[in-house]
Scaffold this active site. Structure first.
Site, PDB file in Angstrom:
ATOM      1  N   GLY A 104       0.829  -1.212   0.000  1.00  0.00           N
ATOM      2  CA  GLY A 104       0.000   0.000   0.000  1.00  0.00           C
ATOM      3  C   GLY A 104       0.862   1.260   0.000  1.00  0.00           C
ATOM      4  O   GLY A 104       1.153   1.787  -1.059  1.00  0.00           O
ATOM      5  N   SER A 200       4.775  -5.520  -3.453  1.00  0.00           N
ATOM      6  CA  SER A 200       4.558  -4.090  -3.607  1.00  0.00           C
ATOM      7  C   SER A 200       5.257  -3.312  -2.489  1.00  0.00           C
ATOM      8  O   SER A 200       6.462  -3.430  -2.317  1.00  0.00           O
ATOM      9  CB  SER A 200       3.057  -3.802  -3.645  1.00  0.00           C
ATOM     10  OG  SER A 200       2.807  -2.503  -4.114  1.00  0.00           O
ATOM     11  N   TYR A 201       4.509  -2.517  -1.701  1.00  0.00           N
ATOM     12  CA  TYR A 201       5.146  -1.766  -0.619  1.00  0.00           C
ATOM     13  C   TYR A 201       5.681  -2.689   0.478  1.00  0.00           C
ATOM     14  O   TYR A 201       6.442  -2.247   1.340  1.00  0.00           O
ATOM     15  CB  TYR A 201       4.173  -0.738  -0.025  1.00  0.00           C
ATOM     16  CG  TYR A 201       4.882   0.339   0.760  1.00  0.00           C
ATOM     17  CD1 TYR A 201       5.452   1.429   0.106  1.00  0.00           C
ATOM     18  CD2 TYR A 201       5.013   0.266   2.143  1.00  0.00           C
ATOM     19  CE1 TYR A 201       6.137   2.409   0.809  1.00  0.00           C
ATOM     20  CE2 TYR A 201       5.684   1.241   2.856  1.00  0.00           C
ATOM     21  CZ  TYR A 201       6.250   2.316   2.187  1.00  0.00           C
ATOM     22  OH  TYR A 201       6.943   3.282   2.882  1.00  0.00           O
ATOM     23  N   ASP A 417       3.641  -6.235 -15.132  1.00  0.00           N
ATOM     24  CA  ASP A 417       3.319  -5.191 -14.165  1.00  0.00           C
ATOM     25  C   ASP A 417       4.032  -3.905 -14.559  1.00  0.00           C
ATOM     26  O   ASP A 417       5.254  -3.883 -14.687  1.00  0.00           O
ATOM     27  CB  ASP A 417       3.767  -5.626 -12.764  1.00  0.00           C
ATOM     28  CG  ASP A 417       3.567  -4.542 -11.714  1.00  0.00           C
ATOM     29  OD1 ASP A 417       2.678  -3.687 -11.908  1.00  0.00           O
ATOM     30  OD2 ASP A 417       4.298  -4.561 -10.700  1.00  0.00           O
ATOM     31  N   HIS A 469       1.046  -7.428 -11.352  1.00  0.00           N
ATOM     32  CA  HIS A 469       1.553  -7.015 -10.036  1.00  0.00           C
ATOM     33  C   HIS A 469       1.302  -8.076  -8.975  1.00  0.00           C
ATOM     34  O   HIS A 469       2.160  -8.343  -8.135  1.00  0.00           O
ATOM     35  CB  HIS A 469       0.866  -5.700  -9.654  1.00  0.00           C
ATOM     36  CG  HIS A 469       1.435  -5.031  -8.452  1.00  0.00           C
ATOM     37  ND1 HIS A 469       2.688  -4.457  -8.450  1.00  0.00           N
ATOM     38  CD2 HIS A 469       0.925  -4.828  -7.206  1.00  0.00           C
ATOM     39  CE1 HIS A 469       2.924  -3.927  -7.253  1.00  0.00           C
ATOM     40  NE2 HIS A 469       1.863  -4.137  -6.484  1.00  0.00           N
TER      41      HIS A 469
END
Length: 500
Positions: A104, A200-201, A417, A469
């Protein structure tokens, strides 16, 4: 002589009495210890059974156990993180424990990880039914999903100012505290090999939590030590300069932006100089052309369809509030388009998932929102997190430290992605300066090339061909091969094998 004899008899009697008293004291203490131990075990059993999930609404029959609930990470503030633990489908006592974190920052590991990527239960459009994911990662490990930090999903705090204090440091500290307290609740799992995974984050979350566990094991009591072995991160933010440069290069190379936009960005933005390019008005202006495409296609998967409603009008990309503060990547995160949320292979799936987890019977089955007083609905990504206090521009120093510490480290990338593309990851890994032990080569899934892999001294990098992703969403079978190989410390398959 009579007096001496009498005194000796008295002394013997006193000594015997003292021995008896000592024996009784020891016996009573032993009984108390046994009793206290039994009480503690009974309390643990009660806690575990209190978290036991008997069955979710619409859930298919399964043989493995599952537990869900809250673990307090700060008593004085009333901060508690929500977890969901699912045993392995086969021989759970022989399988490692895998903790999964989505990024996020502010997105739910249950909404994405469990319900749309790698967990066993996916909400169905034919609610209240759940479908069983045949490629769930709990075939390879015991799965632990954590909604972190507080304010995400069902995790909460009773101190509202905590939300404004969130950042990488607090997220790592609370997640580490969660693990210590969770293992106290489930001490029978403490000896299992623990691995941490995310995307991701979570390229920030996972290495920072790994460092907290790695360092914490040197300073905690033996009873609180964690049998931590390594981590794996996918399509991960790791270094602002190379991440952002790679995003623009990937977009141009995949015909998403024009030559003109690409040339403007290249000339206006010096991604290698953090202070210089973040203050350049020309760079900001040039990047507007790059971010325009975020409103047109799903940059999380360049070739995935958009979601249409019943009137055949394309639905707007879900937009989270712009998060302010020290958020990585520090420049790209200043643009509103950067804060769009992923949609997944089924672009309309997010609405189904959110409807399911907002049902009261589902929350009761999961022991979530037990008071019913969380003042916001469950969402994939938090709308309440609007500030982020700290984030390093690079986690590469942490990764280098953990590699040197002997941990197993893998990085993977879905190659369709555009959000955190394979180009970014390759530039970032080159920046580590590790020696190559096995150069770029294909790996195989059945008879087809599944992707490519390169092995460095202390780190393995794997690409997954055709995945966006959220790799397990797009290529579930290949993703299961990936995690099984990682957990088993085995190389990716280097030869094709029959599909039968």
């Amino acid at each position: 002589m009579g007096l001496v004899s009498s005194l000796s008899s008295t002394n013997i009697a006193v000594s015997l009495l003292l021995l008896v008293l000592v024996f009784l004291s020891v016996a009573v203490s032993a009984v108390d210890e046994v009793k206290n131990g039994r009480v503690e075990r009974e309390l643990l059993v009660q806690q575990q059974e209190g978290d036991r999930v008997s069955r979710l609404p619409g859930q298919p029959e399964v043989s493995f156990k599952q537990y869900a609930g809250y673990v307090t990470v700060d008593e004085s503030h009333g901060r508690a993180l929500f977890y969901w633990f699912l045993e392995s489908t086969h021989r759970p006592h022989d399988k490692p424990l895998l903790l999964w974190l989505n990024g996020g920052p502010g997105c739910s590991s249950i909404g994405y990880g469990e319900a749309e990527e790698l967990g066993p239960f996916f909400p169905s459009k034919a609610q209240p039914e759940l479908t069983f994911n045949r490629h769930s990662w709990n075939k390879a490990a015991n799965l632990l999903f954590l909604e972190s930090p507080v304010g995400v999903g069902f995790s909460y705090t009773n101190t509202s100012t905590d939300i404004s204090q969130l950042g990488d440091t607090m997220a790592a500290k609370d997640a580490h505290t969660f693990l210590i307290n969770w293992f106290r609740r489930f001490p029978q799992l403490r000896s299992r090999d623990l691995y941490i995974a995310g995307e991701s984050y979570a390229g920030h979350y996972v290495p920072q939590l790994a460092e907290a566990v790695f360092d914490g094991n040197k300073n905690v009591s033996k009873d609180d030590q964690i049998n931590f072995k390594g981590f794996i991160i996918g399509n991960a933010l790791m270094d602002d300069g190379t991440d952002q440069k790679g995003m623009v290069e990937y977009a141009w190379d995949h015909a998403v932006i024009s030559d003109q936009v690409y040339d403007k960005v290249k000339h206006a933005c010096d991604f290698a100089d953090e202070e210089e390019f973040t203050s350049a008005a020309a760079c900001k202006e040039a990047l507007k052309g790059y971010f325009d495409v975020y409103y047109l296609i799903d940059m999380y998967s360049l070739f995935a369809p958009a979601c249409f409603n019943d009137s055949t009008f394309i639905t707007r990309r879900r937009q989270r509030p712009l998060i302010r503060g020290q958020l990585a990547p520090r420049f790209f995160s200043k643009f509103a388009a950067w804060h769009t949320a992923p949609a997944g292979y089924d672009p309309c799936k997010s609405g189904v998932t959110e409807a399911y987890f907002n049902r009261r019977d589902v929350q009761e089955a999961l022991h979530a929102n037990v008071s019913g007083r969380i003042p916001y609905p469950w969402t994939h990504c938090s709308y309440g997190i609007r500030t982020w206090r700290d984030a390093p521009h690079s986690v590469l120093p942490v990764i280098k430290k953990l590699i040197a510490g002997g941990l197993r480290v893998w990085v993977y990338s879905g190659d369709t992605d555009g959000r955190i593309p394979v180009t970014s990851t390759r530039l970032t890994l080159n920046k580590l300066g590790l020696n190559i032990t096995q150069d770029w080569a294909p790996w195989y899934f059945r008879q087809q090339v599944g992707g490519w892999t390169i092995e460095y001294d202390g780190l393995t990098f794997v690409t997954i061909r055709g995945a966006g992703h959220q790799v397990p969403t797009f290529k579930p079978m290949q993703a299961l091969v990936l995690i099984s190989r990682f957990l088993g410390n085995k190389k990716m398959p280097s030869f094709p094998w029959p599909s039968s």
